[in-house]
Write an enzyme that holds these catalytic residues in place. Structure first.
Site, PDB file in Angstrom:
ATOM      1  N   GLU A 183     -28.143  -1.278  -9.298  1.00 35.33           N
ATOM      2  CA  GLU A 183     -28.015  -0.073 -10.128  1.00 35.33           C
ATOM      3  C   GLU A 183     -29.366   0.631 -10.142  1.00 35.33           C
ATOM      4  OE1 GLU A 183     -26.775  -0.713 -14.200  1.00 35.33           O
ATOM      5  OE2 GLU A 183     -26.525   1.451 -14.488  1.00 35.33           O
TER       6      GLU A 183
ATOM      7  N   CYS B 256     -23.793   1.023 -16.030  1.00 37.32           N
ATOM      8  CA  CYS B 256     -23.581   2.136 -16.949  1.00 37.32           C
ATOM      9  C   CYS B 256     -23.767   3.483 -16.258  1.00 37.32           C
ATOM     10  CB  CYS B 256     -24.551   2.023 -18.117  1.00 37.32           C
ATOM     11  SG  CYS B 256     -24.210   0.602 -19.151  1.00 37.32           S
TER      12      CYS B 256
ATOM     13  N   ASN C  14     -16.608   0.441 -15.369  1.00 33.73           N
ATOM     14  CA  ASN C  14     -17.641  -0.601 -15.481  1.00 33.73           C
ATOM     15  C   ASN C  14     -17.399  -1.463 -16.709  1.00 33.73           C
ATOM     16  OD1 ASN C  14     -20.107  -2.064 -15.123  1.00 33.73           O
ATOM     17  ND2 ASN C  14     -21.064  -0.703 -16.615  1.00 33.73           N
ATOM     18  N   GLU C  15     -18.047  -1.116 -17.824  1.00 32.79           N
ATOM     19  CA  GLU C  15     -17.893  -1.971 -19.024  1.00 32.79           C
ATOM     20  C   GLU C  15     -16.952  -1.304 -20.014  1.00 32.79           C
ATOM     21  OE1 GLU C  15     -21.754  -2.969 -20.572  1.00 32.79           O
ATOM     22  OE2 GLU C  15     -21.868  -4.785 -19.343  1.00 32.79           O
TER      23      GLU C  15
END
Ligand code: AHR
Length: 662
Positions: free
Chosen positions: A55, A250, A381-382
């Site tokens: 990332e 993120c 993602n989350e």
């Protein structure tokens, strides 16, 4: 840098290993026995099991892996002067100004105009780079600039200058056209300097306009223009990663949807890739990074190319119509989800489609007519909650209909347990997700207590991608303790390789002078890089993966002083090498002697190897100054069959490789 296969240098280790040799030869009768049931092979291990997660956090891409040395090269930061300063001599005539009328590229509107008079000397600008520009003695750097001369016959002097003002390299460009054109020059520094800056001096009289000012080391990975830092890619290649999960994190979600990651923007010409503020610019108040932006110079084509270079399966993650739920949590309404789903379909075509398909043609035009063989795709993602389930279901329906060959990775939120996690698992099971991506950033003790987590998971339904994990102690860098905690957990992944099919540590890179998140696996500055002990744990698992899981039994007093065992073990067989691989983590501060049994083995070669990752203290860590303090060492090991015994050094990860006949 030391790694597997490096001879013993550390005196502590020398004595520990000498003692070990003595005791092994003595074949004592220890109370604890580790039995590897080689006659009961289990699941085949996914060749892509041990991967990496990249990332653009901690200046991992811009100012890191992406080798561009000029910050704000296109003057497109919200403050176009960020990273730049004017060089105005005391008695110089002329002006330096930022303009946006009639640029060389409408997608990159800001540029610089320098007007010099007859007696101007030394008028220009300076770029500070990313906390300076790192140059190596004798190494070439490739400079390029878009320029046009509107008046006179100005020349451009390009200089690399050290922090204390010494000229390290220079080059000159002239004969500029009155139309925008790209000009190039090469600079070769005559000294090493980690914090140089780049000066552009216009020699007049005349008016010169400049844009896309770029400087790359000539020695990028595979010597590619728009390339990656070779030393950092080598660190990744040395892990022999099975997959690369990218581009986040993120960063995929964005603080709001306008700032989400949009892969199509990242395959345009580099000057056209629209800049975005990096979400880590403002995420942590105590670690502000006002100059952190994403140029996307490292874009999806470059990610796929990197995967191919290092033999990793690509695992791109796409926004699923949800912004980060820790920030705005903005949702794309379900009736407006089509463009998001179309992005996923187009990405599959970009990666795998024939060169005459719309998006395959884009890949081909970028220099890669052959497909990239995409097999996995992350949806979100989350994310958590029913909004995610609804969106994942719509993605899955469309993608599975057109591309049943692509395995979809679903999110399970930011935590490895709790209501949100349980809710998602049960819904994703119903929706038949191929993978569920679990994240755990937890203290080392949690890892030790949860190393058996997957022993009890359901053997049916979605597989697990342990897509982000790190043993984090507050305000601590990675050290031997975190490496061993993760290694203990990884023995659990390996024992349960039918459930945990893929795993990657997070985050991957940390820039020592500009990080937002720690710990991270690999640290660097402008010229140096070092591996944390956790990196070596990853490397030992990845490079000693094996093909088939072998059951391991521990008999005897297995528990240590805490609620977890003292030894954590897993085993596999490397079919090509004809070797049994036993991994044992000893978290005790004492060496532990264990009996070793290899059920089903008739004869073992005396020429085994033992690779040990240990140090004098759990707090020992590596650093830019002391990069190899905690590093694995390999030596020969003798293992007799059926019974043998072995000393596992205090606070260590041991990988034993034994050639065995059945
Ligand atoms: O690895 C750092 C961050 O941790 C990732 O961006 C995110 O997925 C997680 O919260």
């Amino acid at each position: 840098m030391a790694g597997a296969g490096v001879p013993v240098k550390n005196p502590f280790l020398l004595s520990a290993l000498a003692l070990c040799l003595l005791l092994c030869a003595a074949a004592a009768d220890p109370a604890l026995t580790i039995t590897v049931e080689t006659d009961r092979p289990g699941t085949r291990i996914n060749p892509a099991m041990w991967g990496i997660f990249f990332e653009d956090i901690n200046f991992g891409a811009d100012g890191g892996l992406y080798a561009e040395l000029v910050k704000n090269r296109g003057f497109e930061f919200p403050d176009p002067w960020m990273g730049w300063s004017k060089i105005v001599p005391a008695h110089g005539q002329g002006s330096v100004e930022m303009r946006d009328y009639d640029p060389f590229d409408a997608a990159n509107p800001h540029y610089l105009r320098v007007t010099t008079g007859f007696f101007s000397k030394g008028l220009g600008v300076s770029n500070e780079g990313f906390r300076g520009i790192g140059v190596q003695d004798g190494a070439a750097c490739n400079f390029s600039v878009e320029a046009r001369a509107l008046a006179g016959k100005p020349a451009l002097r390009i200089e690399l200058v050290s922090g204390d003002g010494h000229k390290l390299a220079s080059a000159k460009l002239g004969r500029f056209s009155f139309r925008w054109k790209k000009y190039t020059a090469q600079l070769r520094a005559h000294a090493t300097e980690p914090r140089a800056h780049l000066n552009l001096i216009v020699e007049g009289p005349g008016t010169l306009e400049l844009d896309m000012v770029s400087l790359f080391p000539a020695d990028t990975w595979k010597h590619r223009a728009n390339g990656l830092r070779a030393d950092l890619v080598r660190m990744l290649a040395d892990l022999k990663p099975g997959f690369l999960r990218f581009p986040g994190g993120c960063i995929v979600e964005g603080r709001d949807l306008a700032n989400r990651y949009e892969w199509k923007n990242t395959i345009l010409d580099t000057a056209d890739r629209p800049l975005k503020m990096n979400r880590w610019n403002v995420e942590f108040k105590d670690r502000p990074a006002p100059d952190y932006f994403e140029s996307f110079g490292l874009g999806f084509f470059e990610y796929f190319q990197l995967c191919e270079d290092i033999g990793a399966e690509p695992l791109p993650v796409l926004n699923c119509g949800m912004a980060c739920q820790f920030n705005s949590g903005e949702l794309a309404p379900l009736y407006r989800l089509d463009p998001y789903i179309q992005d996923a379909l187009d990405l599959i075509q970009f990666a795998n489609g024939p060169a005459n398909s719309e998006w395959g043609a884009r890949r081909s035009a970028m220099g890669h007519p052959a497909p990239f063989h995409l097999k996995y795709l992350g949806v979100g993602n989350e994310q958590w909650g029913s909004p995610y389930v609804e969106r994942f279901a719509m993605f899955a329906q469309a993608l599975k209909r057109l591309h049943p060959e692509i395995q979809l990775v679903a999110a399970s939120g930011p935590d490895p347990d709790g209501e949100r996690f349980d809710f998602l698992w049960s819904r994703l099971r119903e929706l038949r997700a191929d993978f569920v991506d679990e994240h755990f950033y937890r203290p080392p003790e949690w890892f030790l207590n949860n190393a058996g987590r997957y022993d009890h998971y359901s053997r049916t339904g979605p597989k697990v991608l342990a897509g982000e994990y790190a043993a984090r102690a507050p305000n601590r860098e990675n050290n031997l303790q975190s490496a061993l905690a993760e290694a203990a957990m990884m023995t659990g992944f390996e024992r349960n390789a039918d459930v945990v099919r893929m795993a990657s540590y997070a985050p991957l890179f940390g820039r020592a002078d500009a990080w937002q998140w720690r710990p991270s696996l690999i640290w660097f500055d402008n010229l140096r890089v070092f591996a944390t002990p956790d990196y070596y744990a990853q490397q030992l698992f990845s490079r000693n993966r094996g093909d088939v899981v072998l059951p391991v039994r521990q008999d005897g007093p297995a528990s240590g002083p805490g609620s977890h065992p003292t030894l954590f073990a897993s085993a596999t067989r490397d079919e090509k090498a004809g070797e049994i691989i036993l991994k044992v983590v000893n978290v005790s501060t004492n060496p532990v002697e264990a009996g070793l049994r290899f059920d089903g083995v008739a004869q073992a070669s005396a020429n085994g190897t033992e690779t040990v990752l240990t140090a004098a203290s759990l707090n020992d860590e590596n650093s830019l100054e002391n990069p190899d303090r905690v590093a694995p060492r390999t030596r020969k090991a003798t293992v007799t069959v059926p019974d043998s015994s072995h000393i596992f050094p205090a606070i260590s990860l041991t990988v034993l490789r034994v050639r065995a006949k059945h």
